[in-house]
Structure formats: C-alpha cells, structure tokens
Scaffold this motif. Sequence first.
Motif, mmCIF file in Angstrom:
data_model
loop_
_atom_site.group_PDB
_atom_site.id
_atom_site.type_symbol
_atom_site.label_atom_id
_atom_site.label_comp_id
_atom_site.label_asym_id
_atom_site.label_seq_id
_atom_site.Cartn_x
_atom_site.Cartn_y
_atom_site.Cartn_z
ATOM 1 N N THR A 1 0.675 -1.389 -0.019
ATOM 2 C CA THR A 1 0.028 0.032 0.158
ATOM 3 C C THR A 1 0.798 1.175 0.059
ATOM 4 O O THR A 1 0.744 2.145 -0.621
ATOM 5 N N LEU A 2 1.905 1.045 0.808
ATOM 6 C CA LEU A 2 2.758 2.256 0.726
ATOM 7 C C LEU A 2 3.495 2.695 -0.328
ATOM 8 O O LEU A 2 3.845 3.650 -1.135
ATOM 9 N N ALA B 1 1.153 4.120 -2.984
ATOM 10 C CA ALA B 1 0.960 5.733 -2.761
ATOM 11 C C ALA B 1 2.179 6.228 -2.935
ATOM 12 O O ALA B 1 2.034 7.417 -3.679
ATOM 13 N N LEU C 1 3.030 10.015 2.625
ATOM 14 C CA LEU C 1 2.730 8.605 2.677
ATOM 15 C C LEU C 1 1.476 8.561 3.466
ATOM 16 O O LEU C 1 0.717 7.757 3.351
ATOM 17 N N SER D 1 -1.715 7.307 1.762
ATOM 18 C CA SER D 1 -1.936 5.731 1.756
ATOM 19 C C SER D 1 -3.076 5.478 2.501
ATOM 20 O O SER D 1 -3.599 4.240 2.083
#
Length: 337
Positions: free
Chosen positions: A9-10, A13, A30, A34
């Motif tokens: 996910t990070l 993003a 972030l 995120s």
Amino acid sequence: MKLDNRAQTLLKALVERYIADGQPVGSRALSKFSGLDLSPATIRNIMADLEEMGYVASPHTSAGRVPTPRGYRLFVDTLLTVRQIDENAVEAGMRLPAHQPQKVIANAAQMLSSLSQFAGVVQSPRRESTFQQIEFLRLSEKRILLVIVDPRGDVQNRLLLTEVDYSPAQLTQSANYLNQNFAGLSFDQVRTRLSGELRQLRDDMGCLMQAAVEAGSEAMQETDDMVIAGERNLLSVSDLSSNMSSLRQMFEMFEQKTGLMQLLDMSSKAGGVQIFIGGESSLVPMDEMSVVTAPYEVNGKIVGTLGVIGPTRMAYERVIPIVDITAKLLSNALSHS
C-alpha cells in the motif's frame, strides 16, 4: 522477499504521488495519501525495508524517496488500478474510408499521441514471409529484375547480377518452375526443397534459382516501416529533456528505429499489453523512458505492434487502456478495410 499488505500500500501510494508531481515522497505525504493509520516511525522503517529491497531510492537532496525501475515494475504488474476510458471516443477517431490501411495506421499513431500527450508509434503490418508469384525480367546482359508478389498482392523488386546471359525463354521457364512447385511457401522452405532438386536441373538454371531464393529471402526480412507521431510532445517532459545527452539518445532512437523495431517485435511475440521500463530493459535507451505496447491483428493474425513512448513517470493507469483499446480498434479497422 514478498511484500506484506502495508508495504504494498505504501509503495503504491509513493509511486502514484511521484507520478503525479515528480517530487520525492516523504513519510508525512505517505501517511496522508496511503490511508494507513501508521506512525511516521513505522512508515520510515517500511520505507527503509523497501529501499533495501531495491524498490525505492533516496535522492541525495531530499529526505523523501522515489521509485526505482524495480519499484515501477512491481507497481505496474501487481498494484496498478487501470482506469476506464471512453472507448466510443477513441473509436470515433478511427473511422476512415475503407481500403486506406496506411491512413488508418497513421491516424492510430496520432490518436495514441494526442490521448497520452506523449509519442505514439505503430509498426506497419509485416510483409508476408511467403511468396505467391515471382517473375524474372531481363534488363540487359547479366542484369535481371526479380519481381516478388506476396499473398496480399504487395510487390518487392530485387536486381540480380548474374554470370550468365539468360534468354527470355530461360527466365520464363525458371519462373514457371518456382511458381508451380513452390508458390505459397517461404523462401527458407524453398531453399531447403530446392537443394535436393537442383542436381536434376541444368547448372545455369540452378544458379539463377538459388540467386532468386537468396534475394527473395533478404527482401522479406527487411525492416518493416513504422509511423511515429508526437515526438515533439516529449520535449516538454522535463524528465526526458533535462539534458542534451538524454535528448540525443531519444532522437537517435526515433531516427534509427532499429532498437525500437526490436522492442516492438518482442512485444508482438508476448501478446497483450507489455510495459518496457527504462533502466530495466536494455531495449529502452534511457532510464527515464518507458514504452507501453500491444500487438494488433488482421483477421485474427498478429501483424504488428503499436504503443506509447513516454517518461518512466507516466500515468500508466491511463496509458495502458489507451494502448489496449487502440490496438483492438486498429485490428477491427484493418480486418474490415
């Protein structure tokens, strides 16, 4: 090492933010984009792990991070959410009068460029590797014009310089022999079959046929043409035009075309949308450049490849469907032209 959901996910993003504004992405950004409820320290630890694994890098001038070619690859292969685009709007631009395939191809390249705001490229349909008919025309003593007609009706001419002055009757006899026995085959197949039969033919006729097969094979293997539109768009992309060395590399690629043709050929063999990322593929001459490609068909047979050439920092979620839909529409337009 497999990334857990938080790391994925990070990374997603980070790539999306970097594509959007071109600036290294820090922990605070972030945390905001995120959607994860993580402390700045946790985010920094995950970023350090991603950097150690080669997915992100830290520019010297910033505390933030940027994606590496490996990070882009993971993003486009597993994390990307492709946008929907209006297929009807694209299709409207493809409508041209029938029996004008070159105009359809040029129009497809221009559409790829205008929709992506980068450069569009379309490889013209490959020539048929087989021949339907050949003729020999005597131009002068020991100079013969070889005329090759492929199954689509396209014509290739090659000059043969011979050691023997063949008569018109001999030329007609040789052409008839090749057409009656080998029409519909590739020149490589003809070469194989001829090798056993030439012993039964007169030496002079055999030499003429061998010369025709070699010249025909070379004609069919020649580099196909391609149409490129919107190269000037790339001059306004700072990632690509930031230094003269990059500009030279970029326009050498457009001028020479050989490397780009190899890339398009490779794409057609793989099938479907392919993404070549600079710094990862030796076929892309610049680390800051990516090429998104897809093959197209005529009557169910792959005959060429098209694509968009742009910066590595491009909006892949938008460019991929542009390339995919254009390939399908071009296939349809050429199959019914």
